[in-house]
Scaffold this active site. Sequence first.
Site, PDB file in Angstrom:
ATOM      1  N   GLY A 108     -14.133  -5.201 -49.715  1.00 42.17           N
ATOM      2  CA  GLY A 108     -13.755  -4.589 -50.977  1.00 42.17           C
ATOM      3  C   GLY A 108     -13.493  -3.102 -50.861  1.00 42.17           C
ATOM      4  CD  GLU A 111     -10.120  -6.960 -50.977  1.00 47.64           C
ATOM      5  OE1 GLU A 111      -9.493  -8.032 -50.980  1.00 47.64           O
ATOM      6  OE2 GLU A 111     -11.307  -6.870 -51.353  1.00 47.64           O
TER       7      GLU A 111
END
Length: 257
Positions: A108, A111
């Site tokens: 994450g 991302e």
Amino acid sequence: MAYECIIAEKKGKVGLIKLNRPDALNALNSMLIDELAQALDKFEANDKIGCIVVTGSEKAFAAGADIKEMQAKTYMEAYKEDFLKRWERITHCRIPVIAAVSGYALGGGCELARMCDFIIASSSAVFGQPEINLGVMPGAGGTQRLARSIGKAKTMDMCLTGRNMDAEEAERAGLVSRVVKEGNLVDEALKAGDKIASLSRPATMMAKEAVNVAFETSLAEGVRFERRMFHSMFATDDQKEGMSAFAEKRSANFKNS
């Protein structure tokens, strides 16, 4: 406003947001994501802020999503709440957003950095999508935005093997815009942000919008959109000021109008 998981402050015309969960290597939990969205809202609503920099610590930008928080979720819970949708607030920010990445940007964290408009990395930065090792796959754009940055082969490599990519490879692959010395990261990101913020806010917003359209439409439609946006700039005071300043060999004084 006081936050628990981030630190937000103004640096001249630049908003600086620091992810601040040091004991968890800035793992991205729901509170951090909510606070990040609030800080983005506040900076974006401030007409005097022309750019935002998002960073972490020297050790970790963000080592991933908070696994302890998500591991017990059921399919229906994740589906009903549209889990990870709130993370996309950063992609809807109309003013430019720079990610300043040092240390780990995994899962994450990778991302989230990719959701920003571009990434400036320190030489210690490490990027990866290791979700496959947990029996899952990326869920916040890792298979999509990453492929648009570095292509199919490297995205497949990272998502299927879970291997990491160092800063040098990330720059070669096009994931990051530039690599700077470790201790200079935030200063370099703020310098870039200050440059952007010194320009016409409408022009930088329109340029950002036009670049993003390139990833959502055909070349012909994208070029047509760009041309119409360019035409619209002749209705702004900043276009008149910028071109007059160039002709008169002086610095432009943009009014963001």
